[in-house]
Design an enzyme around this catalytic site. Structure first.
Site, PDB file in Angstrom:
ATOM      1  N   ASN A 209       0.993  -1.361  -0.062  1.00  0.00           N
ATOM      2  CA  ASN A 209       0.016   0.305   0.335  1.00  0.00           C
ATOM      3  C   ASN A 209       0.666   1.275  -0.112  1.00  0.00           C
ATOM      4  OD1 ASN A 209       0.774   0.806   3.056  1.00  0.00           O
ATOM      5  ND2 ASN A 209      -0.040  -1.521   3.330  1.00  0.00           N
ATOM      6  N   LYS A 336     -14.106   0.678  15.147  1.00  0.00           N
ATOM      7  CA  LYS A 336     -12.567   0.365  15.320  1.00  0.00           C
ATOM      8  C   LYS A 336     -12.335  -0.090  16.039  1.00  0.00           C
ATOM      9  CE  LYS A 336     -10.964   0.723  10.282  1.00  0.00           C
ATOM     10  NZ  LYS A 336     -10.608   1.410   9.485  1.00  0.00           N
ATOM     11  N   LYS A 340     -11.605  -3.176  18.666  1.00  0.00           N
ATOM     12  CA  LYS A 340     -10.080  -3.542  19.290  1.00  0.00           C
ATOM     13  C   LYS A 340     -10.112  -3.051  20.519  1.00  0.00           C
ATOM     14  CE  LYS A 340      -8.803  -3.072  13.671  1.00  0.00           C
ATOM     15  NZ  LYS A 340      -7.731  -3.310  13.060  1.00  0.00           N
TER      16      LYS A 340
HETATM   17  N1  CTP Z   1      -4.666  -2.882  11.940  1.00  0.00           N
HETATM   18  C1  CTP Z   1      -3.417  -3.555  12.598  1.00  0.00           C
HETATM   19  N2  CTP Z   1      -3.608  -5.774  11.597  1.00  0.00           N
HETATM   20  C2  CTP Z   1      -4.341  -5.229  10.544  1.00  0.00           C
HETATM   21  C3  CTP Z   1      -5.378  -3.976  10.542  1.00  0.00           C
HETATM   22  C4  CTP Z   1      -4.529  -3.085  10.662  1.00  0.00           C
HETATM   23  O1  CTP Z   1      -2.782  -4.176  13.671  1.00  0.00           O
HETATM   24  N3  CTP Z   1      -4.181  -6.633  10.085  1.00  0.00           N
HETATM   25  C5  CTP Z   1      -4.085  -1.796  12.287  1.00  0.00           C
HETATM   26  C6  CTP Z   1      -3.580  -0.728  11.745  1.00  0.00           C
HETATM   27  O2  CTP Z   1      -1.839  -0.451  12.053  1.00  0.00           O
HETATM   28  C7  CTP Z   1      -4.044   0.623  13.105  1.00  0.00           C
HETATM   29  C8  CTP Z   1      -5.688  -0.046  13.049  1.00  0.00           C
HETATM   30  O3  CTP Z   1      -5.354  -1.457  12.522  1.00  0.00           O
HETATM   31  O4  CTP Z   1      -3.584   0.947  13.616  1.00  0.00           O
HETATM   32  C9  CTP Z   1      -6.715   0.270  11.441  1.00  0.00           C
HETATM   33  O5  CTP Z   1      -6.449  -0.033  10.874  1.00  0.00           O
HETATM   34  P1  CTP Z   1      -7.222   0.022   9.345  1.00  0.00           P
HETATM   35  O6  CTP Z   1      -6.419   0.092   7.449  1.00  0.00           O
HETATM   36  O7  CTP Z   1      -7.703   1.889   9.228  1.00  0.00           O
HETATM   37  O8  CTP Z   1      -8.316  -0.682   9.420  1.00  0.00           O
HETATM   38  P2  CTP Z   1      -8.356  -1.828   9.205  1.00  0.00           P
HETATM   39  O9  CTP Z   1      -8.786  -2.677  10.806  1.00  0.00           O
HETATM   40  O10 CTP Z   1      -7.567  -3.439   8.717  1.00  0.00           O
HETATM   41  O11 CTP Z   1     -10.450  -2.119   8.409  1.00  0.00           O
HETATM   42  P3  CTP Z   1     -10.472  -1.947   7.795  1.00  0.00           P
HETATM   43  O12 CTP Z   1      -9.765  -1.618   6.575  1.00  0.00           O
HETATM   44  O13 CTP Z   1     -11.802  -2.939   6.960  1.00  0.00           O
HETATM   45  O14 CTP Z   1     -11.166  -0.421   7.320  1.00  0.00           O
END
Ligand code: CTP
Length: 396
Positions: A209, A336, A340
């Site tokens: 990404n 979220k 979490k």
């Molecule tokens: N995060 C994590 N592990 C993952 C995905 C995300 O620890 N596999 C953490 C990221 O570092 C961030 C938070 O969770 O602090 C939210 O990440 P984000 O990408 O916004 O959300 P997702 O949980 O991946 O949800 P979505 O992609 O559905 O918005």
């Protein structure tokens, strides 16, 4: 990463002038803006070109050719400075400062600045012990100047005694202490995930990404500035980590997950600033996947959610996450945070100009349990890091 700080380094004519080259280089490497002012005598010991190269800025030298207008122009620097350091400081500059003389650029800027001033004397032992020099240093101390005591040892003149310039390490830590007087993270260990992850499909291709790791590094630098220890678990990035961080480089989300869990028991706070890939190619091909007729379908498998996993075994840890959203920012972010089990969440609408991946600035809303969401204006990632750490420190 200390881009918010400006230091004026005054170099006077002592044999230890060359040691300031190392000091300037160290400050510059951590992103401090450094402006060097040399006295004409200092140039007898080291060439200005050295400091120009190491500081990335022209060196200011006052000489009789310069008219007073030139001097006035550079007094502007005095306003900009967060700290002024005179190293080495000769008996002569000490006397001038103690009596308010302003007969060259350096002594003029000393009088004009409102920034704290660190004086690092270095001279022959007998000169240093001379009651006149000691009186002058006493006057400076009484006026709020910071004086770093010289070290004992063999001096350039062959005499052994007090008068040597202290080690560069000692001067550097005094500078850090004066630039960053807040030490509210002392004794805290902060684990920060940062950057993107790469999910390999074959030896030459991967999914990733747009994250660059800027936000994670800004947070790491700020924790260090405030006296904390950092474990930085970072995906691939071309940016350099801050000096003093314990860096654990990883590539994939699963590696990041393993390292985070391994270090989790040692830390007090976790900040999930990494853009962790949620999926990886289901099958990894040991050989390069060859092109065939027609389309290629890549099946993806779910990666572990690192923060969600930590939320299940929270204990006394403070957990902080980011939410990158493109719609319904606050609703999605709140969901979220609950899911979490986080204490603080930085909600980021990545569609806004000047926010999110790769940018030097960000526009976010900080959410925390039991408090109203706090929308913030656009700010540099370094400044935002300071605001986020203020919020977390409120939970200690
Ligand atoms: N995060 C994590 N592990 C993952 C995905 C995300 O620890 N596999 C953490 C990221 O570092 C961030 C938070 O969770 O602090 C939210 O990440 P984000 O990408 O916004 O959300 P997702 O949980 O991946 O949800 P979505 O992609 O559905 O918005």
């Amino acid at each position: 990463m200390n881009a918010s700080k400006t230091v004026i380094m005054g170099i006077t004519g002592g044999i230890a002038a060359y040691k300031s080259a190392d000091l300037v280089s160290r400050l510059y490497k951590v992103g401090t803006r450094v402006h060097v002012i040399m006295t004409p005598n200092a140039m007898q010991f080291i060439a200005p070109l050295t400091f120009r190269t190491l500081s990335g800025n022209p060196v200011l030298i006052d000489s009789f050719q310069e008219d007073s207008r030139w001097r006035v122009q550079h007094i502007g620097l005095a306003e900009e400075a967060d700290l002024m350091v005179i190293s080495p400081a000769t008996a002569n500059i000490i006397a001038k400062m103690a009596h308010g003389l302003a007969d060259d650029l350096l002594s003029t800027v000393v009088l004009a600045t409102r920034a704290p001033i660190l004086v690092v004397p270095s001279m022959n032992t007998n000169m240093y012990n001379n009651p006149i020099v000691q009186d002058n240093l006493g006057r400076l101390r009484d006026r709020g100047f910071h004086i770093l005591e010289p070290a004992e040892g063999e001096l350039a003149c062959g005499v052994t005694g007090k008068g040597r310039l202290p080690e560069v390490d000692e001067i550097y830590s005094k500078i850090t202490e004066l630039l960053f007087p807040r030490r509210d993270y002392e004794g805290k260990v902060v684990l920060i995930t940062s950057g993107p992850t790469q999910e390999a499909m074959d030896p030459v291709r991967y999914l990733t990404n747009r994250s660059t790791g800027k936000m994670g590094l800004a947070l790491a630098q700020e924790v260090i500035n405030r006296g904390g220890d950092v474990i930085l678990i970072t995906g691939p990035t071309h940016l350099s980590p801050p000096a003093g961080a314990c860096v654990v480089p990883v590539t994939s989300a699963r590696e990041m997950y393993d390292e985070v869990l391994r270090h989790y028991p040692q830390c007090d706070i976790v900040i999930g600033a990494a853009a962790v890939a949620d999926y990886r190619p289901k099958a990894y091909s040991g050989q390069k996947v060859k092109k065939k007729e027609g389309d290629l379908v890549i099946e993806l498998a779910r990666n572990p959610d690192i923060l969600a996993e930590l939320g299940k075994k929270k204990g006394n840890h403070i957990l902080v996450g980011f939410a990158a959203e493109t719609e319904d920012l606050l609703v999605n972010a709140q969901a979220k945070m609950d899911k979490k089990n986080l204490d603080v969440l930085i909600a980021n609408d990545v569609t806004q100009e000047g926010a999110g991946f790769g940018s030097d600035t960000n526009i976010v809303t900080i959410m925390a349990r039991d408090s109203e969401p706090l929308p913030l204006p656009q700010m540099l990632k370094g400044q935002l890091a300071a605001v986020i750490l203020d919020k977390i420190a409120g939970l200690f």
